[in-house]
Each structure stands twice: as C-alpha cells, then as structure tokens.
Scaffold this active site. Sequence first.
Site, PDB file in Angstrom:
ATOM      1  N   SER A   1      22.549 -58.248  13.274  1.00 42.72           N
ATOM      2  CA  SER A   1      23.409 -59.346  13.546  1.00 42.72           C
ATOM      3  C   SER A   1      24.838 -59.192  13.363  1.00 42.72           C
ATOM      4  O   SER A   1      25.090 -58.068  12.596  1.00 42.72           O
ATOM      5  CB  SER A   1      23.245 -60.305  12.343  1.00 42.72           C
ATOM      6  OG  SER A   1      23.779 -61.490  12.306  1.00 42.72           O
TER       7      SER A   1
ATOM      8  N   TYR B   1      20.769 -62.924   3.549  1.00 41.83           N
ATOM      9  CA  TYR B   1      20.817 -62.780   5.069  1.00 41.83           C
ATOM     10  C   TYR B   1      21.792 -61.396   5.022  1.00 41.83           C
ATOM     11  O   TYR B   1      21.572 -60.612   5.770  1.00 41.83           O
ATOM     12  CB  TYR B   1      21.147 -63.875   5.405  1.00 41.83           C
ATOM     13  CG  TYR B   1      20.909 -63.766   7.143  1.00 41.83           C
ATOM     14  CD1 TYR B   1      19.868 -63.926   7.753  1.00 41.83           C
ATOM     15  CD2 TYR B   1      21.840 -63.261   8.019  1.00 41.83           C
ATOM     16  CE1 TYR B   1      19.458 -63.795   9.003  1.00 41.83           C
ATOM     17  CE2 TYR B   1      21.797 -63.214   9.386  1.00 41.83           C
ATOM     18  CZ  TYR B   1      20.459 -63.643  10.056  1.00 41.83           C
ATOM     19  OH  TYR B   1      20.576 -63.196  11.200  1.00 41.83           O
TER      20      TYR B   1
HETATM   21  N1  LIG Z   1      19.492 -66.848  15.834  1.00 46.67           N
HETATM   22  C1  LIG Z   1      20.327 -66.177  15.673  1.00 46.67           C
HETATM   23  O1  LIG Z   1      21.596 -66.979  15.750  1.00 46.67           O
HETATM   24  C2  LIG Z   1      20.505 -64.857  15.238  1.00 46.67           C
HETATM   25  C3  LIG Z   1      21.660 -64.050  15.270  1.00 46.67           C
HETATM   26  C4  LIG Z   1      21.915 -62.839  14.891  1.00 46.67           C
HETATM   27  C5  LIG Z   1      20.455 -62.141  14.441  1.00 46.67           C
HETATM   28  N2  LIG Z   1      19.480 -62.902  14.526  1.00 46.67           N
HETATM   29  C6  LIG Z   1      18.232 -62.154  14.229  1.00 46.67           C
HETATM   30  O2  LIG Z   1      17.161 -62.261  15.032  1.00 46.67           O
HETATM   31  C7  LIG Z   1      16.030 -61.909  14.359  1.00 46.67           C
HETATM   32  C8  LIG Z   1      15.271 -63.157  15.071  1.00 46.67           C
HETATM   33  O3  LIG Z   1      15.629 -64.507  14.705  1.00 46.67           O
HETATM   34  P1  LIG Z   1      15.389 -65.887  15.486  1.00 46.67           P
HETATM   35  O4  LIG Z   1      16.524 -66.544  15.654  1.00 46.67           O
HETATM   36  O5  LIG Z   1      14.673 -65.350  16.791  1.00 46.67           O
HETATM   37  O6  LIG Z   1      14.325 -66.764  14.700  1.00 46.67           O
HETATM   38  P2  LIG Z   1      13.288 -67.447  14.807  1.00 46.67           P
HETATM   39  O7  LIG Z   1      13.274 -68.275  13.386  1.00 46.67           O
HETATM   40  O8  LIG Z   1      13.312 -68.151  16.043  1.00 46.67           O
HETATM   41  O9  LIG Z   1      11.882 -66.437  14.891  1.00 46.67           O
HETATM   42  C9  LIG Z   1      11.839 -65.558  13.730  1.00 46.67           C
HETATM   43  C10 LIG Z   1      10.123 -65.085  13.857  1.00 46.67           C
HETATM   44  O10 LIG Z   1      10.004 -64.294  12.726  1.00 46.67           O
HETATM   45  C11 LIG Z   1       8.674 -64.769  12.237  1.00 46.67           C
HETATM   46  N3  LIG Z   1       8.602 -64.495  10.680  1.00 46.67           N
HETATM   47  C12 LIG Z   1       9.379 -64.998   9.712  1.00 46.67           C
HETATM   48  N4  LIG Z   1       9.000 -64.647   8.597  1.00 46.67           N
HETATM   49  C13 LIG Z   1       7.978 -63.710   8.789  1.00 46.67           C
HETATM   50  C14 LIG Z   1       7.197 -63.159   7.858  1.00 46.67           C
HETATM   51  N5  LIG Z   1       7.266 -62.997   6.742  1.00 46.67           N
HETATM   52  N6  LIG Z   1       6.022 -62.428   8.457  1.00 46.67           N
HETATM   53  C15 LIG Z   1       5.873 -62.620   9.823  1.00 46.67           C
HETATM   54  N7  LIG Z   1       6.709 -63.054  10.824  1.00 46.67           N
HETATM   55  C16 LIG Z   1       7.599 -63.656  10.167  1.00 46.67           C
HETATM   56  C17 LIG Z   1       8.659 -66.527  12.508  1.00 46.67           C
HETATM   57  O11 LIG Z   1       7.255 -66.972  12.454  1.00 46.67           O
HETATM   58  C18 LIG Z   1       9.287 -66.449  13.900  1.00 46.67           C
HETATM   59  O12 LIG Z   1       8.340 -66.413  14.882  1.00 46.67           O
HETATM   60  C19 LIG Z   1      16.274 -62.203  13.084  1.00 46.67           C
HETATM   61  O13 LIG Z   1      16.160 -60.945  12.577  1.00 46.67           O
HETATM   62  C20 LIG Z   1      17.346 -62.758  12.834  1.00 46.67           C
HETATM   63  O14 LIG Z   1      18.163 -62.377  11.687  1.00 46.67           O
HETATM   64  C21 LIG Z   1      19.276 -64.219  14.957  1.00 46.67           C
END
Ligand SMILES: NC(=O)c1ccc[n+]([C@@H]2O[C@H](COP(=O)([O-])OP(=O)(O)OC[C@H]3O[C@@H](n4cnc5c(N)ncnc54)[C@H](O)[C@@H]3O)[C@@H](O)[C@H]2O)c1
Length: 266
Positions: free
Chosen positions: A148, A161
């Site tokens: 991120s 985070y």
């Molecule tokens: N959305 C954003 O703005 C953003 C920005 C930068 C980085 N990210 C990173 O991208 C990645 C995905 O984020 P996203 O926005 O798609 O989130 P999201 O919440 O849409 O999806 C996350 C997924 O991870 C799964 N998950 C969470 N905890 C878990 C566990 N203990 N065991 C198994 N599965 C688990 C959830 O069930 C979900 O399907 C993350 O690492 C997040 O930090 C997101």
Amino acid sequence: MTAPRALPALHATPLDLGGRTALVTGAAGGIGRACALRLAAAGAEVRAVDRDAAGLETLAEAVSDLGGVVEPHVLDLTDLDAAERAAAGADVLVNNAGLQLVRPIEEFPPDAFHTVLTVMLEAPFRLIRGALPHMYGQGWGRIVNVSSVHGLRASAYKSAYVAAKHGLEGLSKTTALEGAPHGVTSNCVNPAYVRTPLVEKQIADQARSHGIPEERVLSEVMLRDSAVRRLIEPEEVAEAVAYLCGPRASFVTGTSLVLDGGWTAH
Ligand SMILES: NC(=O)c1ccc[n+]([C@@H]2O[C@H](COP(=O)([O-])OP(=O)(O)OC[C@H]3O[C@@H](n4cnc5c(N)ncnc54)[C@H](O)[C@@H]3O)[C@@H](O)[C@H]2O)c1
C-alpha cells in the site's frame, strides 16, 4: 529516414501463465478477486484462498465463465501452519489478504493489532516459506505482495496497518535477495485508496477518528494527497500484479510498484 526496428517478440506477447498455479490470498473480494480473475484469464490455475466461503463460490463462477480453472480453498490465515501448507507447489504467490482498523493508538485494541500483524505480515512470511521450495526446485517463481502507500508512508490512526505494510516491504525485499539466484522475484504493489469493501468499511471509522462527517472523508482524508482525484479500481491493481508475473518483469525484483495517483510525489 531509418526504418523503425522490428519490435522484439516480447512486446507482442500476452501474459501466458498456462501450466502455472497462482495462489491468491483474500481472493473472495476486492483486489484479490480482481487478481484471481486476471491471472486465470492469463491461463493460470488459481488457488483462491479466503475465509469467506460464499465469496469464493462467486469467484469460482466468474472464473469458470472465463473458461478458467480455480481451486477454492477456505482458510483463515490466522492458522499459520495451514497457510504454510496451502502454499506448497504454487508457482505464483500473491499475498493480498488484509484488514483495517482505524483508531488512535491509545484506543487501539492490542488483540486487533496482533490480528492485523498476523494476517498481513506473519501469514505472508509463512506462505512464502511454504512456496519457495517448489519455486527454487524449478528455478522460477513470482511473489507479489499487495502492500500500500501505507507501506511507504504513515497515516494517523492506522498503527497496525502501517506497521504491517512497512514490515511486508522488508519481507519482500529480503525474499528478493534470497530468491534471485533461484529465478524467483519478489515485489510489492502499492496502491492508494482502491474502490473495495475495505475502503467502504473504514469511512465511518475515519470520520469518527478525524472528527468530520462521513461525506467529507473521501475528499478530505482519502484523496487529500492524491494528485489524481479518484479512487483506483481493483482491476488496475491486478494489471500491475500481472505485469510483475510476466516475462517483461524478470529483472524487476525487490522493489515497490507504486500506484498512488501522485500521493508520494509530494
Ligand atoms: N482498498 C484499498 O484502498 C487498499 C489500498 C492499498 C492496499 N490495499 C491492500 O489490498 C489488499 C486487499 O484489500 P481489499 O481492499 O481488496 O480488501 P477487501 O476487504 O475487499 O478484501 C480482503 C479479503 O481478505 C480476506 N481476509 C481478511 N482476513 C482474512 C483472514 N484472516 N483469512 C483469510 N482471508 C482473510 C477477506 O475475507 C476479503 O475477501 C489488502 O492487503 C489491503 O491492505 C487496499
């Protein structure tokens, strides 16, 4: 006038992951789902790991609509031994699963801090550990860690985070150094705010922690430092992940591909 040089064949070759197995964590939603679909479209058999069984079922339908192959694997990544076992035999590993909690440090529950570090740093370590023997054995592997902007910059109220993502950056670089002699690359992708449930779910928390109404969170918190004034789409992140898995990126390792609309240019 000199005739233009013929483009090297690489330029015309679409990503082909036929015969490869790609493990994607957090594949049931958001960025992970987009990565799973992108890698399946490139021909990989996708091992889709998530604790959300219903989300994995929906993904499986979408992958089969594409004519792709998916192996859903319902797993809570806090089970670290199971996570390590699940990674055996993967050719591509996308460490993506994550969660967010927005609270000032003095109100941040220690058990939530522990869970965030477990899922977003320790599980990636165990998955990498589980995947490397097969990758080293065949002299090829691709590890992409979904970090991120918060792997490179801090924001108030996101201690767990930010700590996890900074740790993931270090883990990714160390993996790159150890993996290079074995044909294994390891990189991070670093998006700013992506249009996913993780972002939608934090709007109320952000409003409370910053003391502003929810409708001002997008412009005053999330897009405050972005020169490009929009959220990025999960498919745009998946495209960066696909690039890092492809032949054009075999010299790219130990680095972070930043997709932040200019945030870190400040
Ligand atoms: N959305 C954003 O703005 C953003 C920005 C930068 C980085 N990210 C990173 O991208 C990645 C995905 O984020 P996203 O926005 O798609 O989130 P999201 O919440 O849409 O999806 C996350 C997924 O991870 C799964 N998950 C969470 N905890 C878990 C566990 N203990 N065991 C198994 N599965 C688990 C959830 O069930 C979900 O399907 C993350 O690492 C997040 O930090 C997101």
